[in-house]
Enzyme design. Sequence first.
Site, PDB file in Angstrom:
ATOM      1  N   ASN A 187       0.831  -1.213   0.000  1.00  0.00           N
ATOM      2  CA  ASN A 187       0.000   0.000   0.000  1.00  0.00           C
ATOM      3  C   ASN A 187       0.861   1.257   0.000  1.00  0.00           C
ATOM      4  O   ASN A 187       0.532   2.239  -0.669  1.00  0.00           O
ATOM      5  CB  ASN A 187      -0.940   0.006   1.213  1.00  0.00           C
ATOM      6  CG  ASN A 187      -2.179  -0.821   0.952  1.00  0.00           C
ATOM      7  OD1 ASN A 187      -3.028  -0.418   0.163  1.00  0.00           O
ATOM      8  ND2 ASN A 187      -2.250  -1.988   1.569  1.00  0.00           N
ATOM      9  N   MET A 265       0.606  -2.900  12.280  1.00  0.00           N
ATOM     10  CA  MET A 265      -0.007  -3.947  13.090  1.00  0.00           C
ATOM     11  C   MET A 265       0.006  -3.658  14.597  1.00  0.00           C
ATOM     12  O   MET A 265      -0.085  -4.570  15.408  1.00  0.00           O
ATOM     13  CB  MET A 265       0.677  -5.295  12.811  1.00  0.00           C
ATOM     14  CG  MET A 265       0.600  -5.711  11.347  1.00  0.00           C
ATOM     15  SD  MET A 265      -1.083  -5.648  10.681  1.00  0.00           S
ATOM     16  CE  MET A 265      -1.754  -7.129  11.414  1.00  0.00           C
ATOM     17  N   ASN A 282      -6.721   4.763   8.028  1.00  0.00           N
ATOM     18  CA  ASN A 282      -6.247   3.383   8.046  1.00  0.00           C
ATOM     19  C   ASN A 282      -6.901   2.643   6.888  1.00  0.00           C
ATOM     20  O   ASN A 282      -8.024   2.962   6.498  1.00  0.00           O
ATOM     21  CB  ASN A 282      -6.653   2.718   9.373  1.00  0.00           C
ATOM     22  CG  ASN A 282      -6.245   1.258   9.438  1.00  0.00           C
ATOM     23  OD1 ASN A 282      -5.120   0.890   9.081  1.00  0.00           O
ATOM     24  ND2 ASN A 282      -7.146   0.405   9.893  1.00  0.00           N
ATOM     25  N   HIS A 284      -8.184  -1.131   5.861  1.00  0.00           N
ATOM     26  CA  HIS A 284      -8.508  -2.393   6.543  1.00  0.00           C
ATOM     27  C   HIS A 284      -9.106  -3.369   5.519  1.00  0.00           C
ATOM     28  O   HIS A 284      -9.960  -2.985   4.712  1.00  0.00           O
ATOM     29  CB  HIS A 284      -9.518  -2.112   7.669  1.00  0.00           C
ATOM     30  CG  HIS A 284      -9.853  -3.331   8.458  1.00  0.00           C
ATOM     31  ND1 HIS A 284      -9.004  -3.844   9.417  1.00  0.00           N
ATOM     32  CD2 HIS A 284     -10.928  -4.159   8.417  1.00  0.00           C
ATOM     33  CE1 HIS A 284      -9.557  -4.939   9.933  1.00  0.00           C
ATOM     34  NE2 HIS A 284     -10.725  -5.133   9.342  1.00  0.00           N
TER      35      HIS A 284
HETATM   36  C1  GRF Z   1      -3.428  -4.524   4.011  1.00  0.00           C
HETATM   37  O1  GRF Z   1      -4.238  -5.536   3.520  1.00  0.00           O
HETATM   38  C2  GRF Z   1      -4.203  -3.630   4.946  1.00  0.00           C
HETATM   39  O2  GRF Z   1      -5.567  -3.603   4.680  1.00  0.00           O
HETATM   40  C3  GRF Z   1      -3.975  -4.283   6.274  1.00  0.00           C
HETATM   41  O3  GRF Z   1      -2.657  -4.743   6.223  1.00  0.00           O
HETATM   42  C4  GRF Z   1      -2.314  -5.034   4.876  1.00  0.00           C
HETATM   43  C5  GRF Z   1      -1.017  -4.332   4.585  1.00  0.00           C
HETATM   44  O4  GRF Z   1      -0.428  -4.761   3.395  1.00  0.00           O
HETATM   45  N1  GRF Z   1      -4.244  -3.372   7.357  1.00  0.00           N
HETATM   46  P1  GRF Z   1       0.852  -4.041   2.809  1.00  0.00           P
HETATM   47  O5  GRF Z   1       1.922  -4.076   3.864  1.00  0.00           O
HETATM   48  O6  GRF Z   1       0.465  -2.647   2.425  1.00  0.00           O
HETATM   49  O7  GRF Z   1       1.257  -4.857   1.604  1.00  0.00           O
END
Ligand code: GRF
Length: 369
Positions: A187, A265, A282, A284
């Site tokens: 992300n 996390m 955030n 999710h």
């Molecule tokens: C994503 O799926 C987000 O929704 C969740 O953690 C994941 C993070 O993925 N909270 P990345 O580290 O951005 O690949």
Amino acid sequence: MDFGAPHSAISSPAQVTLLREDLDRQGKRLVFTNGCFDLLHAGHVRYLAEARALGDALVVALNSDASVRELKGPSRPVNTEEDRAEILKALRSVDAVCVFHQPRVTGLIEQIRPHIYAKGGDYTIASLNPEERGALEAVGARIEILALVPGRSTTATIKRMGEARGPEEKTAPKLRIGVLGSGEGSNFQAILEAVQGGGLQAEITCVISDHGESGIMKAAQAAGLPAFFVDPGPNPLRFPDSAQKEVCEHLKRASVDMVVLAGFMRVLREPTLSEFADRIINVHPSLLPKFKGSNAVQRAIDAGELETGATVHLVTAEVDGGRILGQAVVPIHIGDTPAVLHERIKREEHKLLPRILSEWKPSSMATCP
Ligand code: GRF
């Protein structure tokens, strides 16, 4: 990538004291000066060269970021203390750079005991801070006031920069984003690509992770962005107060307008929640309010849902409970494993998150405390 390099430009007071003792033994003199040196200009360069010429080595005591903010206001410094030290240290005239965190440089003067103290001509001996002057007199330092270079100042530089900006930039300041993540960082990568591609008028000014070796840290370092590891301590379920404070300090120091939790996390709490109230979002992997908390993808499959999705929402003290800003629906296929489904959700997140950010208007910030 050697991301730690900038730190090596800062010397400890003890190292500079050794330098002074070494000069003493050789009958040479250490010159000492102090300042913010935020946007280095020709006036600084000439001043430092003149200061260096007063003795045999020059140490610059640099105001820390917090002390610059205290002196000059919340929009300063423009450059971090690590960057300012690195730039100063690259000058031929500068032998060492020390950072001091108090409003006054008295402590460093007492510890380093320089032979000569140089100050810019905006001061006179009489207008020097009495405490600093007392310390200089106590260590027997000679005080030299150097003439300022006319027309060269940080304020003048900032003014010229304002005049040089195009009309578009004047009306639309770039959103300064801080990104927090713990994992792969896909992300974060999506936000970065939107910024680099011009679809998102923003800049990522700070990346923070609770895992020093995470994908997001590596991606941020590879992109040359300021990336900070914040030690979460031994308990995987806790993010202690000291770490919470450190996160907030990094975000403030990077002057971020908004904070994005992209796979972070840990539960973010005070002081960041208040400091950036209504400016933290955030992403999710579920259609909130369904499946709040961890293992949201697995739980959607286990619940026999036909579809799930991704949600971007404001962050409040209630985990995954803040106002929803946008959602994308993702079908659940027969035989989907959590990993396969999560990848499909992430593909939607990578479109949704940059879109929400690009719709975020500075005016929405104006309503925030
Ligand atoms: C994503 O799926 C987000 O929704 C969740 O953690 C994941 C993070 O993925 N909270 P990345 O580290 O951005 O690949």
